[in-house]
Scaffold this motif. Structure first.
Motif, PDB file in Angstrom:
ATOM      1  N   SER A 201      -1.108   0.076   3.561  1.00  0.00           N
ATOM      2  CA  SER A 201      -1.335  -1.362   3.511  1.00  0.00           C
ATOM      3  C   SER A 201      -1.951  -1.820   4.827  1.00  0.00           C
ATOM      4  CB  SER A 201      -0.017  -2.090   3.260  1.00  0.00           C
ATOM      5  OG  SER A 201       0.892  -1.845   4.320  1.00  0.00           O
ATOM      6  N   SER A 203      -0.843  -3.641   7.041  1.00  0.00           N
ATOM      7  CA  SER A 203       0.112  -3.612   8.154  1.00  0.00           C
ATOM      8  C   SER A 203       0.339  -2.204   8.688  1.00  0.00           C
ATOM      9  CB  SER A 203       1.453  -4.207   7.710  1.00  0.00           C
ATOM     10  OG  SER A 203       2.027  -3.429   6.675  1.00  0.00           O
ATOM     11  N   SER A 587      -8.968   1.464  -3.961  1.00  0.00           N
ATOM     12  CA  SER A 587      -7.640   0.853  -3.876  1.00  0.00           C
ATOM     13  C   SER A 587      -7.754  -0.636  -3.596  1.00  0.00           C
ATOM     14  CB  SER A 587      -6.808   1.536  -2.773  1.00  0.00           C
ATOM     15  OG  SER A 587      -7.475   1.477  -1.533  1.00  0.00           O
ATOM     16  N   THR A 588      -6.642  -1.347  -3.754  1.00  0.00           N
ATOM     17  CA  THR A 588      -6.633  -2.791  -3.530  1.00  0.00           C
ATOM     18  C   THR A 588      -6.724  -3.099  -2.036  1.00  0.00           C
ATOM     19  OG1 THR A 588      -4.214  -2.804  -3.513  1.00  0.00           O
ATOM     20  CG2 THR A 588      -5.316  -3.239  -5.617  1.00  0.00           C
ATOM     21  N   LEU A 590      -5.237  -5.381   0.111  1.00  0.00           N
ATOM     22  CA  LEU A 590      -4.089  -5.611   0.984  1.00  0.00           C
ATOM     23  C   LEU A 590      -3.087  -4.471   0.955  1.00  0.00           C
ATOM     24  CD1 LEU A 590      -3.403  -9.417   0.397  1.00  0.00           C
ATOM     25  CD2 LEU A 590      -4.626  -8.330   2.290  1.00  0.00           C
ATOM     26  N   ASP A 591      -2.683  -4.046  -0.223  1.00  0.00           N
ATOM     27  CA  ASP A 591      -1.591  -3.073  -0.331  1.00  0.00           C
ATOM     28  C   ASP A 591      -2.044  -1.646  -0.576  1.00  0.00           C
ATOM     29  OD1 ASP A 591       0.345  -5.055   0.025  1.00  0.00           O
ATOM     30  OD2 ASP A 591       0.243  -5.622  -2.095  1.00  0.00           O
ATOM     31  N   ALA A 592      -3.352  -1.439  -0.790  1.00  0.00           N
ATOM     32  CA  ALA A 592      -3.905  -0.100  -1.025  1.00  0.00           C
ATOM     33  C   ALA A 592      -3.281   0.570  -2.240  1.00  0.00           C
ATOM     34  CB  ALA A 592      -3.747   0.783   0.214  1.00  0.00           C
ATOM     35  N   ASP A 593      -3.030  -0.211  -3.297  1.00  0.00           N
ATOM     36  CA  ASP A 593      -2.561   0.385  -4.543  1.00  0.00           C
ATOM     37  C   ASP A 593      -3.746   1.002  -5.288  1.00  0.00           C
ATOM     38  OD1 ASP A 593       0.073  -0.445  -4.154  1.00  0.00           O
ATOM     39  OD2 ASP A 593      -0.341  -2.424  -5.001  1.00  0.00           O
TER      40      ASP A 593
END
Length: 652
Positions: A201, A203, A587-588, A590-593
């Motif tokens: 993510s 963060s 991946s996404t 913000l969260d890297a899903d």
């Protein structure tokens, strides 16, 4: 996207298939057509270092001229060309590209991806960078090198005072380079936002990603001002427009505003990626995570943002209104706050280290912090309007600029070479020669640039090709010249170390420093596909989280490098073993899903073809040939069509 499970993974078969899919032929075609980010990154590094040598030789020639008063080694025009090409080369063809080289090589490895988001754009950005540099250096062949400084102030660079091709080479070469730089910046932004491995993510991103991302976004907003300034200059020179002619409704200050709206953010563009690399190397040699990771990331972004409100502190002596000067003075002082936060984080990390490892990269990091502080203090001094009015256009400003650019760009870049070259080449550089390299270079840099502060305060103006005797500058200039020669020796020691390492250096393990980030989880050098099994992470220091103690020796980390190591057969999600062509995970933001699969192109000559077409177009513009300009435009459009034409790999 599919979320099935691959029940049994035969790693040997998987790596063989990936090698077949990602392999670039070791042929002449493969050399010119490659889109491998690692190969492109190494080319950036080699090319930028060659430009560093060119700029360094120009600087050594200038210092030879200034070693003694009343010297006539070069004519005023030749000296103007030398100092203009020195500054232009160092600012545009070395400082940013050398950091782009590291980012090109490392970003996909840091984020657990197999390549950049736009591999062909990556190749084009390199070829355009190389050809634009050759374009501007071709000016020496006709004795028409740029002679207006790297800042090219009008009216001196207008056609009335510079009627030759000198400044046309400058303007067109920089316009060519901005195309490369913009393409590279977009590529970094998309890659970092969209190709991070699951678990990474925002963060948890390594700090080098934050600095590269901030610098890339800054490029997107800063370069249009330079582009506009250069186009206006060429229109004035070629077609008689009056953007910079005060008597006909233009303004000479318009150039300064446009240039420095670009120029001051550019200073942060060429130092922020270096600070990001420092924030990864220092914790490695202190055997602990960096102090204040979140605050360092915020400081990095803040520096990029505040940097856009600082530009007119270069113009205090132009007679701007007091209210404007007050604003820009305050902004110039404010930008030191996030920089100070980073310095405190590095010092806090060193102070609270579990164990200090004084390897060569760490020595360069310590030297970088010292030079960063010196350059930062002199920068805050020039942010004060009364002081700046006294010091402007003096050698004090030259000293500040070089402490910033040499101390905060060259030293981290050399540290990064010592740190990551084992990963790139599979060979360790000599530690003994590396320590000599550091001390000689550190001594030379301080001998060359610190006396410039004193010379400036004694009234020595910048941009002069000689000076009278008995002004109190003789001894200082001689010391500066000796320092420049010592600096050259330091750079030569580095080159010798690299050559010896490539020939007979000790072989590197996958993680010789015991570092914490993902690039150290693969072999040295990495395979062409980077990761056989795409990694997942659960923290900011994925490799260290595999161990119960960060203080273990580097050799122990090297024996067990991979946080994603799996047995010869295992059950895995299908997105971790992508092998149907050149694929990597999307991946996404913000969260890297996991979100999808991105299919990447194979090697192609179209990026080189487009860069060559643009070279022909800019050459035709330089020599004012309508026929060849049309031909260059047609060739450029044809290359774009060929680039975008669908190929079989996108239909399957």
């Amino acid at each position: 996207m599919a979320t099935g499970v691959v029940e049994r993974v035969d790693l040997a078969a998987l790596t063989d298939r990936l090698q077949e899919e990602w392999h670039t032929p070791r042929t002449l075609y493969g050399w010119f057509a490659t889109v491998d980010h690692k190969e492109i990154g190494k080319r950036y590094l080699v090319t930028a270092f060659l430009f560093l040598l060119f700029g360094g030789l120009e600087a050594a020639a200038m210092r030879t001229q200034l070693a003694r008063p009343e010297s006539r080694l070069f004519s005023p025009e030749a000296y103007d060309q030398l100092f203009s090409m020195h500054g232009t080369t160092m600012m545009f063809w070395y400082a940013s590209p050398v950091l782009s080289g590291f980012s090109n090589y490392l970003v996909p490895l840091l984020i657990g991806s197999r390549d950049m988001a736009f591999p062909r754009m990556n190749a084009f950005a390199y070829w355009a960078f190389l050809l634009s540099g050759l374009f501007v250096y071709a000016s020496f062949l006709g004795g028409a090198a740029p002679h207006g400084g790297w800042f090219a102030y009008v009216p001196y660079t207008s056609v009335q005072y510079s009627p030759g091709l000198n400044m046309d080479f400058y303007a067109l070469a920089l316009l060519f380079l901005t195309i490369s730089t913009t393409g590279g910046a977009v590529n970094f932004i998309v890659t970092i936002f969209k190709l991070r491995c699951p678990g990474m993510s925002v963060s948890r991103m390594p700090l080098m990603l934050w600095s590269t991302l901030t610098a890339s976004v800054s490029m997107i907003f800063a370069l249009p001002a330079l582009t506009a300034a250069l186009i206006f200059l060429e229109l004035d020179r070629r077609f008689g427009t009056h953007f910079y002619e005060p008597t006909l409704g233009g303004s000479a200050l318009l150039w300064q505003h446009l240039f420095w709206v670009f120029g001051h953010p550019w200073v942060y563009i060429v130092i922020l990626p270096a600070t990001g690399m420092a924030s990864m190397m220092i914790p490695t040699f202190c055997r602990r995570p960096i102090v204040g990771h979140t605050y360092v990331a915020l400081a990095t972004v803040s520096t990029g943002i505040i940097g856009f409100g600082v530009w007119a502190h270069h113009m205090f002596a132009t007679g701007m209104p007091e209210l404007s000067a007050t604003f820009f003075s305050a902004a110039s002082m404010a930008v030191s706050i996030p920089s100070g936060m980073q310095v405190l984080a590095w010092l806090g990390t060193i102070w609270s280290a579990r164990r200090h490892v004084f390897a060569t990269p760490m020595l360069f990091m310590l030297g970088f912090i010292v030079l960063f502080v010196i350059g930062g203090i002199s920068g805050v001094m020039t942010a004060s309007v009364p002081f700046d009015l006294q010091a402007t256009d003096s050698y004090f400003v030259v000293a500040h600029l070089h402490y910033v650019l040499v101390g905060i760009n060259l030293f981290p870049a050399l540290a990064a070479f010592y740190f990551w070259m084992p990963k790139m080449t599979g060979r360790m550089l000599s530690e003994r020669l590396g320590k000599w390299n550091f001390w000689v270079l550190f001594t030379g840099v301080n001998l060359a640039f610190f006396p410039m502060h004193v010379a400036g305060l004694r009234g020595m103006p910048r941009r002069v090709y000689t000076y009278p005797a008995h002004m109190g500058w003789d001894g200082l200039n001689m010391v500066e010249t000796i320092g420049a020669y010592v600096t050259v020796v330091g750079v030569l020691l580095f080159i010798i170390n690299v050559v010896l390492s490539l020939r007979s250096g000790r072989r590197a393990t996958s993680n010789p420093w015991g570092a914490s980030s993902l690039e150290w989880s693969v072999s040295s050098p990495p395979p062409e596909y980077n990761f056989a099994v795409l990694p997942t992470v659960s923290g900011r220091d994925p490799l260290w989280e595999e161990y119960d103690s960060l203080s273990r020796p580097a050799a122990e980390h090297a024996r067990n490098p991979a946080p994603t190591r799996i047995p010869a057969s295992s059950e895995l999600p299908d997105w971790r073993v992508l092998a149907d062509g050149r694929e990597t995970l999307d991946s996404t933001i913000l969260d890297a899903d996991p979100q999808g699969v991105l299919r990447l192109p194979s090697e192609t000559l179209w990026p080189l073809g487009l860069a060559l077409a643009l070279t022909a177009l800019f050459s035709a513009l330089l020599f004012r040939s309508p026929v060849w300009t049309i031909a260059g435009t047609v060739a450029t459009l044809a290359a774009v069509v060929g680039w975008l034409w669908p190929t079989q790999e996108f239909w399957t």
